[in-house]
Design a protein around this motif. Structure first.
Motif, PDB file in Angstrom:
ATOM      1  N   GLN A  12     -15.193 -11.314 -21.859  1.00 48.42           N
ATOM      2  CA  GLN A  12     -14.959 -12.152 -20.913  1.00 48.42           C
ATOM      3  C   GLN A  12     -15.951 -12.970 -20.601  1.00 48.42           C
ATOM      4  OE1 GLN A  12     -14.357  -9.919 -17.145  1.00 48.42           O
ATOM      5  NE2 GLN A  12     -13.575 -11.667 -16.009  1.00 48.42           N
ATOM      6  N   THR A  13     -15.435 -14.122 -21.131  1.00 47.03           N
ATOM      7  CA  THR A  13     -16.703 -15.532 -20.781  1.00 47.03           C
ATOM      8  C   THR A  13     -16.582 -16.353 -18.844  1.00 47.03           C
ATOM      9  OG1 THR A  13     -15.179 -17.517 -21.276  1.00 47.03           O
ATOM     10  CG2 THR A  13     -16.984 -16.048 -22.726  1.00 47.03           C
ATOM     11  N   LEU A  14     -17.865 -15.400 -18.588  1.00 41.88           N
ATOM     12  CA  LEU A  14     -17.667 -15.938 -17.017  1.00 41.88           C
ATOM     13  C   LEU A  14     -18.088 -17.374 -16.710  1.00 41.88           C
ATOM     14  CD1 LEU A  14     -19.134 -12.584 -15.636  1.00 41.88           C
ATOM     15  CD2 LEU A  14     -16.258 -13.257 -16.110  1.00 41.88           C
ATOM     16  N   LYS A  15     -18.591 -17.887 -17.126  1.00 42.96           N
ATOM     17  CA  LYS A  15     -19.202 -19.400 -16.723  1.00 42.96           C
ATOM     18  C   LYS A  15     -19.055 -20.409 -18.532  1.00 42.96           C
ATOM     19  CE  LYS A  15     -21.209 -17.376 -13.350  1.00 42.96           C
ATOM     20  NZ  LYS A  15     -20.877 -18.398 -11.856  1.00 42.96           N
ATOM     21  N   ARG A  16     -18.738 -21.281 -17.571  1.00 41.19           N
ATOM     22  CA  ARG A  16     -18.711 -22.844 -18.727  1.00 41.19           C
ATOM     23  C   ARG A  16     -19.637 -23.522 -18.639  1.00 41.19           C
ATOM     24  NH1 ARG A  16     -13.096 -24.500 -15.712  1.00 41.19           N
ATOM     25  NH2 ARG A  16     -13.927 -24.783 -14.230  1.00 41.19           N
ATOM     26  N   TRP A  17     -19.743 -24.646 -19.317  1.00 41.64           N
ATOM     27  CA  TRP A  17     -20.247 -25.640 -19.333  1.00 41.64           C
ATOM     28  C   TRP A  17     -21.088 -26.595 -18.678  1.00 41.64           C
ATOM     29  CZ3 TRP A  17     -19.959 -31.009 -20.429  1.00 41.64           C
ATOM     30  CH2 TRP A  17     -21.163 -31.940 -20.195  1.00 41.64           C
TER      31      TRP A  17
ATOM     32  N   ASP B 119     -21.563 -25.666 -15.937  1.00 40.33           N
ATOM     33  CA  ASP B 119     -22.318 -24.919 -14.533  1.00 40.33           C
ATOM     34  C   ASP B 119     -23.510 -23.926 -13.998  1.00 40.33           C
ATOM     35  OD1 ASP B 119     -19.390 -24.862 -14.527  1.00 40.33           O
ATOM     36  OD2 ASP B 119     -19.104 -22.442 -15.188  1.00 40.33           O
ATOM     37  N   ARG B 120     -23.865 -24.410 -12.289  1.00 34.85           N
ATOM     38  CA  ARG B 120     -25.105 -23.816 -11.992  1.00 34.85           C
ATOM     39  C   ARG B 120     -25.320 -22.116 -12.052  1.00 34.85           C
ATOM     40  NH1 ARG B 120     -28.835 -28.464 -10.224  1.00 34.85           N
ATOM     41  NH2 ARG B 120     -27.743 -29.590 -10.659  1.00 34.85           N
ATOM     42  N   VAL B 121     -26.312 -21.534 -12.617  1.00 39.53           N
ATOM     43  CA  VAL B 121     -26.522 -20.498 -12.391  1.00 39.53           C
ATOM     44  C   VAL B 121     -27.850 -20.317 -11.948  1.00 39.53           C
ATOM     45  CG1 VAL B 121     -24.776 -19.927 -14.313  1.00 39.53           C
ATOM     46  CG2 VAL B 121     -27.757 -20.015 -14.830  1.00 39.53           C
ATOM     47  N   LYS B 122     -27.890 -18.480 -11.636  1.00 32.73           N
ATOM     48  CA  LYS B 122     -28.489 -17.863 -10.531  1.00 32.73           C
ATOM     49  C   LYS B 122     -29.528 -17.400 -11.989  1.00 32.73           C
ATOM     50  CE  LYS B 122     -28.156 -18.782  -6.094  1.00 32.73           C
ATOM     51  NZ  LYS B 122     -27.437 -18.543  -4.492  1.00 32.73           N
ATOM     52  N   SER B 123     -30.199 -17.046 -11.875  1.00 31.10           N
ATOM     53  CA  SER B 123     -31.743 -15.561 -12.448  1.00 31.10           C
ATOM     54  C   SER B 123     -30.938 -14.578 -11.728  1.00 31.10           C
ATOM     55  CB  SER B 123     -33.073 -15.836 -12.372  1.00 31.10           C
ATOM     56  OG  SER B 123     -33.517 -14.687 -12.456  1.00 31.10           O
ATOM     57  N   GLY B 124     -30.192 -14.098 -13.703  1.00 25.84           N
ATOM     58  CA  GLY B 124     -30.019 -12.742 -13.325  1.00 25.84           C
ATOM     59  C   GLY B 124     -28.435 -12.917 -13.437  1.00 25.84           C
ATOM     60  N   GLU B 125     -27.773 -13.739 -13.759  1.00 24.21           N
ATOM     61  CA  GLU B 125     -26.234 -13.998 -13.305  1.00 24.21           C
ATOM     62  C   GLU B 125     -25.866 -13.488 -14.259  1.00 24.21           C
ATOM     63  OE1 GLU B 125     -22.908 -16.521 -10.742  1.00 24.21           O
ATOM     64  OE2 GLU B 125     -25.212 -17.293 -10.984  1.00 24.21           O
TER      65      GLU B 125
ATOM     66  N   GLY C 169     -30.343 -22.747 -13.646  1.00 26.84           N
ATOM     67  CA  GLY C 169     -30.616 -23.581 -14.028  1.00 26.84           C
ATOM     68  C   GLY C 169     -29.067 -24.107 -14.358  1.00 26.84           C
ATOM     69  N   ILE C 170     -29.181 -24.934 -15.244  1.00 22.70           N
ATOM     70  CA  ILE C 170     -27.500 -25.453 -15.635  1.00 22.70           C
ATOM     71  C   ILE C 170     -27.360 -25.087 -17.138  1.00 22.70           C
ATOM     72  CG2 ILE C 170     -25.889 -27.633 -15.568  1.00 22.70           C
ATOM     73  CD1 ILE C 170     -28.156 -29.040 -13.895  1.00 22.70           C
ATOM     74  N   ILE C 171     -26.189 -24.915 -16.810  1.00 21.66           N
ATOM     75  CA  ILE C 171     -25.583 -24.089 -19.246  1.00 21.66           C
ATOM     76  C   ILE C 171     -25.278 -25.757 -19.394  1.00 21.66           C
ATOM     77  CG2 ILE C 171     -24.303 -23.465 -20.446  1.00 21.66           C
ATOM     78  CD1 ILE C 171     -23.391 -21.658 -17.750  1.00 21.66           C
ATOM     79  N   VAL C 172     -25.916 -25.681 -19.858  1.00 18.38           N
ATOM     80  CA  VAL C 172     -26.093 -27.634 -20.729  1.00 18.38           C
ATOM     81  C   VAL C 172     -25.117 -27.645 -22.878  1.00 18.38           C
ATOM     82  CG1 VAL C 172     -28.069 -28.553 -19.750  1.00 18.38           C
ATOM     83  CG2 VAL C 172     -28.099 -26.886 -21.545  1.00 18.38           C
ATOM     84  N   GLU C 173     -24.919 -26.137 -23.160  1.00 12.59           N
ATOM     85  CA  GLU C 173     -25.206 -25.958 -24.423  1.00 12.59           C
ATOM     86  C   GLU C 173     -23.760 -24.148 -24.393  1.00 12.59           C
ATOM     87  OE1 GLU C 173     -26.530 -25.722 -28.014  1.00 12.59           O
ATOM     88  OE2 GLU C 173     -27.489 -28.053 -27.322  1.00 12.59           O
TER      89      GLU C 173
ATOM     90  N   GLN D 174     -27.067 -22.387 -23.681  1.00 16.15           N
ATOM     91  CA  GLN D 174     -28.731 -22.884 -23.181  1.00 16.15           C
ATOM     92  C   GLN D 174     -28.553 -23.424 -22.166  1.00 16.15           C
ATOM     93  OE1 GLN D 174     -30.210 -25.747 -26.412  1.00 16.15           O
ATOM     94  NE2 GLN D 174     -30.829 -26.695 -24.827  1.00 16.15           N
ATOM     95  N   ILE D 175     -29.640 -22.516 -21.057  1.00 17.55           N
ATOM     96  CA  ILE D 175     -29.627 -22.834 -19.843  1.00 17.55           C
ATOM     97  C   ILE D 175     -31.369 -24.156 -20.128  1.00 17.55           C
ATOM     98  CG2 ILE D 175     -29.740 -22.025 -17.547  1.00 17.55           C
ATOM     99  CD1 ILE D 175     -28.355 -19.703 -18.892  1.00 17.55           C
ATOM    100  N   ALA D 176     -30.586 -25.047 -19.051  1.00 16.77           N
ATOM    101  CA  ALA D 176     -31.925 -26.311 -18.365  1.00 16.77           C
ATOM    102  C   ALA D 176     -32.566 -25.796 -16.938  1.00 16.77           C
ATOM    103  CB  ALA D 176     -32.147 -27.322 -19.432  1.00 16.77           C
ATOM    104  N   ASP D 177     -33.561 -25.535 -16.471  1.00 16.59           N
ATOM    105  CA  ASP D 177     -33.938 -26.086 -15.283  1.00 16.59           C
ATOM    106  C   ASP D 177     -34.824 -27.391 -15.219  1.00 16.59           C
ATOM    107  OD1 ASP D 177     -34.870 -25.542 -12.785  1.00 16.59           O
ATOM    108  OD2 ASP D 177     -36.858 -24.090 -13.050  1.00 16.59           O
ATOM    109  N   LEU D 178     -34.075 -28.363 -14.468  1.00 16.15           N
ATOM    110  CA  LEU D 178     -34.130 -29.007 -14.639  1.00 16.15           C
ATOM    111  C   LEU D 178     -34.356 -29.741 -13.345  1.00 16.15           C
ATOM    112  CD1 LEU D 178     -30.922 -31.334 -16.339  1.00 16.15           C
ATOM    113  CD2 LEU D 178     -33.626 -30.647 -17.238  1.00 16.15           C
ATOM    114  N   SER D 179     -35.112 -28.912 -12.346  1.00 12.21           N
ATOM    115  CA  SER D 179     -35.722 -29.367 -11.115  1.00 12.21           C
ATOM    116  C   SER D 179     -37.609 -30.390 -11.646  1.00 12.21           C
ATOM    117  CB  SER D 179     -36.118 -27.806 -10.395  1.00 12.21           C
ATOM    118  OG  SER D 179     -37.047 -27.287 -10.772  1.00 12.21           O
TER     119      SER D 179
END
Length: 380
Positions: A85-90, A92-98, A198-202, A219-224
């Motif tokens: 199962q894949t729960l997140k898509r390109w 999407d914003r995610v939190k640490s540990g999600e 961060g945001i899933i960029v890839e 690949q997840i980027a924190d752009l804050s």
């Protein structure tokens, strides 16, 4: 007679070239605008004496927004497995540990099974050691049997601790490991989690395929917070230093930001022969996207120049003018301008230090002068 004719021609040519209008020089005709002190006060026209001011020396260089490398992570599974199962898509914003995806891993199932078997062996070894100890203390069994039971217990403990360390390395918490014996979760279930917010960029993961530690899944980027890298050409390297103030203009409706240079790379890039200076900028609204081009205005020092406020400048007959007070009244004098900084404009020519000019309310004088030019104005 010939001499007289040549003299007349010479004087005519001289008159043509000395007339700025006939010679093609564009200038503003100097007409006097007379305003009484009462009018000056009524229209809040402020006069100032021209003087030198300290203005920043600024160099403008190309720049680019990039992500902070320390805030970009490549997420890979630590064990191989089939993607259930894949729960997140390109995007999407995610939190640490999600949880990002769920895998079925035969490798993980084998490891957990080995752990459960080792735990069982440890319990048996502990029980056998307890019995052998009692028998040895009563002189019923030999010391050799007691020592063998003690050795088996230590080996069982080492085996359990080794497997616990492997599970901890895979990201399992002590609580997760303690829950293995209740049998409520499949042994091969592996949850791939985000290590940062961060945001899933890839995303390189699809349901049903085999995921391995050798291939990046997300690949997840924190752009804050982002970096702005400024290309500093060789001729400006002696002038650009850490700590200098920088104004970064992005265009495209994005407000300009201000910051300071916190690092200048001493190594020049081979393709451009320029160094890179770094500016860190907060990016709470996410409008500063990596790859965005910008212009960086770096303050490299300050210099005394003749300057006037921007409100003193007016456009008249296609020229930039300043209204200067002379003996008979105010004259619209053409000026040549230089840099604009902090609401002030450098005057390169047309105005001298000490002269009195209209600093505020010049629009009133321009309107009066234009009315006079149309034959509809009047003098006060």
């Amino acid at each position: 007679m010939k001499k007289i004719v040549w003299t007349v021609c010479f004087l005519w040519i001289l008159g043509m070239t000395s007339n700025p209008v006939l010679a093609g020089e564009k200038r503003v005709e100097e007409k006097i605008v007379r305003l009484s002190p009462e009018i000056l006060q009524e229209f809040e026209i402020r006069l100032e004496r021209a003087r030198l001011r300290s203005m920043p020396r600024v160099v403008e260089l190309p720049a680019e927004v990039v992500a902070d490398p320390d805030r970009v992570v490549h997420v890979v599974p630590v064990v191989a497995g089939f993607v259930r199962q894949t729960l997140k898509r390109w995007g999407d914003r995610v939190k640490s540990g999600e949880v990002l995806a769920v895998l079925d891993s035969p490798e993980l199932a084998d490891l957990k099974s080995s752990y459960l078997i080792a735990r069982t062996r440890l319990r048996l070894a502990r029980e056998l050691f307890r019995r052998e100890k009692i028998l040895w203390e009563k002189k019923i069994t030999s010391e050799e049997s007691f020592l063998r039971a003690q050795q088996d217990l230590e080996l069982a403990r080492i085996q359990v601790q080794t497997l616990i360390q492997k599970l901890l390395t895979l990201g399992f918490s002590p609580e997760n490991i303690g829950e293995l014996e209740n049998g409520k979760r499949p042994l091969g279930r592996y949850e791939l989690r985000s290590p940062i917010s961060g945001i899933i960029v890839e995303k390189h993961l699809s349901r049903g395929e085999m995921a391995t530690p050798s291939r990046v899944a997300f690949q997840i980027a924190d752009l804050s917070e982002v970096w702005v890298l400024v290309s500093v050409y060789r001729n400006w390297l002696p002038e650009v230093r850490e700590g200098q103030r920088v104004r970064v203009d992005f265009g495209h409706g994005i407000p300009a930001r201000e910051g300071r240079i916190d690092y200048v790379n001493p190594i020049l890039r081979e393709d451009t022969r320029s160094a890179r200076a770094r500016i860190r900028l907060a990016n709470p609204d996410g409008r500063l996207r990596p790859g965005l081009l910008a212009r960086a205005r770096i303050e490299i020092g300050r210099k005394k120049v003749l300057a006037v406020p921007e409100s003193a400048l007016q456009r008249l007959e296609g020229r930039t003018v300043i209204f200067v007070r002379e003996k008979e009244g105010f004259v619209a004098r053409p000026v040549k301008i230089g840099r604009r900084e902090e609401g002030w404009v450098e005057i390169l020519s047309g105005l001298s230090p000490g002269e009195i000019y209209v600093a505020r309310g010049a629009l009133t004088l321009r309107a009066e002068l234009e009315r006079e030019n149309l034959g509809e104005g009047h003098s006060h």
